[in-house]
Write a protein that holds these residues in place. Structure first.
Motif, PDB file in Angstrom:
ATOM      1  N   VAL A 340      15.239  72.108 162.034  1.00 39.76           N
ATOM      2  CA  VAL A 340      14.242  72.241 162.502  1.00 39.76           C
ATOM      3  C   VAL A 340      13.103  72.414 161.275  1.00 39.76           C
ATOM      4  O   VAL A 340      11.903  72.842 161.238  1.00 39.76           O
ATOM      5  CB  VAL A 340      13.840  73.612 163.272  1.00 39.76           C
ATOM      6  CG1 VAL A 340      14.334  73.496 164.619  1.00 39.76           C
ATOM      7  CG2 VAL A 340      14.296  74.966 162.514  1.00 39.76           C
ATOM      8  N   ARG A 341      13.531  71.992 160.073  1.00 40.91           N
ATOM      9  CA  ARG A 341      13.094  72.112 158.748  1.00 40.91           C
ATOM     10  C   ARG A 341      11.602  71.309 158.810  1.00 40.91           C
ATOM     11  O   ARG A 341      10.605  71.866 158.198  1.00 40.91           O
ATOM     12  CB  ARG A 341      13.881  71.780 157.836  1.00 40.91           C
ATOM     13  CG  ARG A 341      13.629  72.859 156.478  1.00 40.91           C
ATOM     14  CD  ARG A 341      14.644  72.378 155.446  1.00 40.91           C
ATOM     15  NE  ARG A 341      15.811  73.390 155.631  1.00 40.91           N
ATOM     16  CZ  ARG A 341      16.854  72.923 154.950  1.00 40.91           C
ATOM     17  NH1 ARG A 341      17.012  71.908 154.418  1.00 40.91           N
ATOM     18  NH2 ARG A 341      18.098  73.748 155.178  1.00 40.91           N
ATOM     19  N   ASP A 342      11.744  70.276 159.240  1.00 43.53           N
ATOM     20  CA  ASP A 342      10.626  69.352 159.185  1.00 43.53           C
ATOM     21  C   ASP A 342       9.371  70.054 159.760  1.00 43.53           C
ATOM     22  O   ASP A 342       8.261  70.257 159.349  1.00 43.53           O
ATOM     23  CB  ASP A 342      10.793  67.958 159.784  1.00 43.53           C
ATOM     24  CG  ASP A 342      11.453  67.071 158.888  1.00 43.53           C
ATOM     25  OD1 ASP A 342      11.998  67.690 157.744  1.00 43.53           O
ATOM     26  OD2 ASP A 342      11.860  65.863 159.019  1.00 43.53           O
ATOM     27  N   GLU A 343       9.514  70.458 161.039  1.00 44.05           N
ATOM     28  CA  GLU A 343       8.744  71.288 162.183  1.00 44.05           C
ATOM     29  C   GLU A 343       8.160  72.579 161.211  1.00 44.05           C
ATOM     30  O   GLU A 343       7.125  72.723 161.247  1.00 44.05           O
ATOM     31  CB  GLU A 343       9.374  71.714 163.366  1.00 44.05           C
ATOM     32  CG  GLU A 343       9.926  70.697 164.269  1.00 44.05           C
ATOM     33  CD  GLU A 343       8.891  69.977 165.029  1.00 44.05           C
ATOM     34  OE1 GLU A 343       7.812  70.338 164.966  1.00 44.05           O
ATOM     35  OE2 GLU A 343       9.295  69.003 165.794  1.00 44.05           O
ATOM     36  N   ALA A 344       8.966  73.132 160.469  1.00 39.08           N
ATOM     37  CA  ALA A 344       8.609  74.461 159.846  1.00 39.08           C
ATOM     38  C   ALA A 344       7.727  73.939 158.680  1.00 39.08           C
ATOM     39  O   ALA A 344       6.749  74.448 158.537  1.00 39.08           O
ATOM     40  CB  ALA A 344       9.921  75.042 159.385  1.00 39.08           C
ATOM     41  N   LEU A 346       5.743  71.423 158.598  1.00 41.53           N
ATOM     42  CA  LEU A 346       4.436  70.911 159.081  1.00 41.53           C
ATOM     43  C   LEU A 346       3.865  72.310 159.722  1.00 41.53           C
ATOM     44  O   LEU A 346       2.535  72.333 159.365  1.00 41.53           O
ATOM     45  CB  LEU A 346       4.692  69.963 160.182  1.00 41.53           C
ATOM     46  CG  LEU A 346       5.049  68.366 159.873  1.00 41.53           C
ATOM     47  CD1 LEU A 346       5.615  67.909 160.930  1.00 41.53           C
ATOM     48  CD2 LEU A 346       3.748  68.170 159.117  1.00 41.53           C
ATOM     49  N   LEU A 347       4.453  73.228 160.163  1.00 44.99           N
ATOM     50  CA  LEU A 347       3.902  74.292 160.657  1.00 44.99           C
ATOM     51  C   LEU A 347       3.029  75.238 159.453  1.00 44.99           C
ATOM     52  O   LEU A 347       1.864  75.620 159.633  1.00 44.99           O
ATOM     53  CB  LEU A 347       4.680  75.378 161.427  1.00 44.99           C
ATOM     54  CG  LEU A 347       4.271  76.749 161.675  1.00 44.99           C
ATOM     55  CD1 LEU A 347       3.211  76.853 162.604  1.00 44.99           C
ATOM     56  CD2 LEU A 347       5.390  77.640 161.893  1.00 44.99           C
ATOM     57  N   ARG A 350       0.045  73.358 158.507  1.00 42.25           N
ATOM     58  CA  ARG A 350      -1.095  73.700 159.509  1.00 42.25           C
ATOM     59  C   ARG A 350      -1.860  74.798 159.193  1.00 42.25           C
ATOM     60  O   ARG A 350      -2.965  75.014 159.113  1.00 42.25           O
ATOM     61  CB  ARG A 350      -0.739  73.355 160.964  1.00 42.25           C
ATOM     62  CG  ARG A 350      -0.406  71.784 161.248  1.00 42.25           C
ATOM     63  CD  ARG A 350      -0.646  71.857 162.905  1.00 42.25           C
ATOM     64  NE  ARG A 350       0.920  72.554 163.363  1.00 42.25           N
ATOM     65  CZ  ARG A 350       2.003  71.888 163.506  1.00 42.25           C
ATOM     66  NH1 ARG A 350       2.382  70.760 163.146  1.00 42.25           N
ATOM     67  NH2 ARG A 350       2.918  72.644 163.941  1.00 42.25           N
ATOM     68  N   ILE A 385      11.303  80.288 163.245  1.00 42.65           N
ATOM     69  CA  ILE A 385      11.321  79.258 164.032  1.00 42.65           C
ATOM     70  C   ILE A 385      12.548  78.562 164.088  1.00 42.65           C
ATOM     71  O   ILE A 385      13.282  78.306 162.919  1.00 42.65           O
ATOM     72  CB  ILE A 385      10.097  78.107 163.505  1.00 42.65           C
ATOM     73  CG1 ILE A 385      10.080  76.885 164.055  1.00 42.65           C
ATOM     74  CG2 ILE A 385       9.920  78.094 162.081  1.00 42.65           C
ATOM     75  CD1 ILE A 385       8.849  76.106 163.858  1.00 42.65           C
ATOM     76  N   ILE A 390      11.207  75.961 169.340  1.00 39.95           N
ATOM     77  CA  ILE A 390      10.685  74.616 169.365  1.00 39.95           C
ATOM     78  C   ILE A 390      10.544  74.302 170.794  1.00 39.95           C
ATOM     79  O   ILE A 390       9.550  73.844 171.436  1.00 39.95           O
ATOM     80  CB  ILE A 390      11.348  73.797 168.579  1.00 39.95           C
ATOM     81  CG1 ILE A 390      10.701  74.383 167.054  1.00 39.95           C
ATOM     82  CG2 ILE A 390      10.851  72.350 168.782  1.00 39.95           C
ATOM     83  CD1 ILE A 390      11.155  73.401 165.832  1.00 39.95           C
ATOM     84  N   SER A 391      11.785  74.318 171.501  1.00 41.94           N
ATOM     85  CA  SER A 391      11.640  73.745 172.777  1.00 41.94           C
ATOM     86  C   SER A 391      10.897  74.582 173.951  1.00 41.94           C
ATOM     87  O   SER A 391      10.282  74.030 174.657  1.00 41.94           O
ATOM     88  CB  SER A 391      13.210  73.823 173.193  1.00 41.94           C
ATOM     89  OG  SER A 391      13.669  75.024 173.458  1.00 41.94           O
ATOM     90  N   GLU A 410       1.296  78.710 168.640  1.00 45.29           N
ATOM     91  CA  GLU A 410       0.645  78.646 167.196  1.00 45.29           C
ATOM     92  C   GLU A 410      -0.728  78.911 166.962  1.00 45.29           C
ATOM     93  O   GLU A 410      -1.047  79.456 166.153  1.00 45.29           O
ATOM     94  CB  GLU A 410       1.278  77.137 166.851  1.00 45.29           C
ATOM     95  CG  GLU A 410       0.696  76.939 165.375  1.00 45.29           C
ATOM     96  CD  GLU A 410       0.865  75.459 165.097  1.00 45.29           C
ATOM     97  OE1 GLU A 410       1.750  74.772 165.570  1.00 45.29           O
ATOM     98  OE2 GLU A 410       0.048  74.816 164.257  1.00 45.29           O
TER      99      GLU A 410
END
Ligand code: HAM
Length: 426
Positions: A340-344, A346-347, A350, A385, A390-391, A410
């Motif tokens: 989930v690193r990419d998601e983190a 990006l979070l 933002r 996260i 995420i799901s 978020e």
């Protein structure tokens, strides 16, 4: 290769920046409260500015300037002080024509090729003010109040303010003659430097630190008894103003300052806690002749500069602590696993764009280690996260103060943080 910062220079590491910021912010706030506006001049100038402005026989011009010859152009010098540059800017931009009375402040580095020792750097930093366009003695007093209150606000107590008057072109010749007359018969008792000063810059004998010279100087006539009427009135008005403002000071006939541009008021603040000879926290005075010397009108100017490095030493000498060197964050994002690193990231991106001070781990640390890092930083909020969050389209937000956790979308984060920490969403 074993490259190091050069003698007399140093790095200011993040752990030390808190104190530096405290000093600079205090200066900026107070200078503005006193009506001064910020000015920035170049780090290097035409060498002639300093030769002409500071005086050919001053220590700075004779041996302490970093001067560079760069091919065809004029000789350049790293600024050893900032008063001459500020006056140059005032004249160059015709500020005296639009509004003759102007008040400037500045902060930044200065360069002097001195022998490095405790509290003496080859690159040091000053905070200073220059009020140009008036000869009013109350203005001299205003600048002294500002310097004195700066140290008081920083809880640097037990310091001494010593003032003197050097007269002006009317009375200075009589003062010089008197000094020469009294010292002339005692040249062999003076140190080698002072014997040279006798011919070149006799006033500098007054602030010689050598014991032998000091005892001779102690017995000399107080030169302020030779002030002309205008200078005497000015000095009396200054002393009256300081007394009325309840600013403790001492008249010290030894204060002459190391720059030749001064007339009338000169002063220094020293700190006994710093010990040794490098204990001046700041100094200043009136420099009406400098403005004329640089081709300007005889409007008068007065100012001072405080040594930032020494102000910090003074705080530390009084047991003041370094401020925290940790980054100031609103939120730390904890990544549960690599997937989930990419998601983190990006979070985090933002949230930052919304004005939230946010950071995240870049070293692949365990969740436990990331939580420890959040603790160390002292951040109030942690956002966890992982695949589960995420799901479900949520973030697990933990309040490190209460230990409470909640799941939140978020878009709810900025408001949630603002409600409890005062952080404002952008
Ligand atoms: P200054 O006395 O040469 O004055 O320097 C002001 C202050 O800068 C000193 O009192 C000291 O605290 C600090 N300072 C000077 N040299 C060093 C050094 N090598 N290392 C650490 N700190 C140092 C001026 O520069 C004048 N321009 C002040 C002025 C402004 N007069 C009128 N307006």
């Amino acid at each position: 290769m074993n490259l190091k910062a050069l003698p007399g220079t140093r790095d200011i590491l993040p752990s030390e920046m808190g104190l530096w910021r405290r000093i600079e912010e205090k200066g900026r706030e107070m200078f503005q409260r006193w009506g001064y506006r910020e000015i920035r001049t170049p780090i290097f100038e035409d060498t002639r500015l300093f030769r002409r402005g500071l005086g050919e026989t001053t220590d700075i011009v004779e041996k302490e300037m970093y001067t560079l010859e760069m091919g065809k152009g004029p000789s350049l010098t790293l600024r050893p002080e900032a008063t001459a540059p500020v006056v140059r800017a005032y004249l160059q931009h015709n500020l005296h024509k639009t509004r003759p009375f102007q008040k400037f402040f500045y902060m930044g580095p200065l360069f002097r090729h001195e022998r490095p020792q405790a509290h003496r750097w080859r690159q040091h930093s000053q905070l200073g003010v220059e009020a140009i366009g008036s000869k009013e003695a109350w203005l001299d007093a205003e600048t002294i109040r500002l310097a004195q209150q700066f140290f008081a606000d920083l809880e640097i107590t037990g310091i001494n303010l010593r003032i003197n008057s050097l007269g002006d072109e009317q009375c200075r010749p009589a003062m010089r003659d008197q000094l020469r007359k009294e010292l002339g018969g005692r040249l062999d008792e003076l140190c080698k430097k002072c014997r040279e000063r006798y011919d070149r810059n006799v006033f500098r004998i007054l602030d010689c630190k050598e014991e032998g010279c000091r005892s001779i100087v102690d017995g000399l006539t107080d030169l302020t008894t030779l002030l002309c009427d205008d200078c005497r009135r000015h000095f009396d008005a200054l002393r009256g103003a300081l007394t009325a403002m309840q600013i403790p000071f001492e008249h010290d006939a030894r204060i002459v300052r190391g720059l030749d541009y001064y007339c009338r008021t000169v002063w220094e603040i020293d700190d006994p806690e710093l010990g040794g000879s490098q204990n001046a926290l700041g100094g200043g005075g009136r420099y009406d002749p400098l403005i004329v010397q640089l081709g300007g009108p005889d409007v008068g100017g007065v100012g001072f500069a405080l040594g930032a490095d020494r102000a910090i030493d003074a705080i530390l000498a009084r047991g003041g602590a370094e401020d925290s060197s940790e980054p100031v964050l609103d939120l730390f994002v904890v990544v549960v696993e690599a997937s989930v690193r990419d998601e983190a990231y990006l979070l985090v991106d933002r949230l930052r764009l919304q004005g939230i001070r946010t950071d995240v781990d870049y070293e692949g640390k365990s969740v436990k280690a990331q939580m420890r890092q959040a603790h160390r930083i002292g951040v109030r909020w942690v956002a966890v996260i992982g695949p589960g969050e995420i799901s479900r389209g949520v973030i697990r937000l933990k309040d490190m103060e209460s230990g409470r956790e909640e799941e939140i979308g978020e878009q709810g984060i900025p408001g949630r943080l603002a409600a409890s920490t005062g952080a404002k969403p952008a």
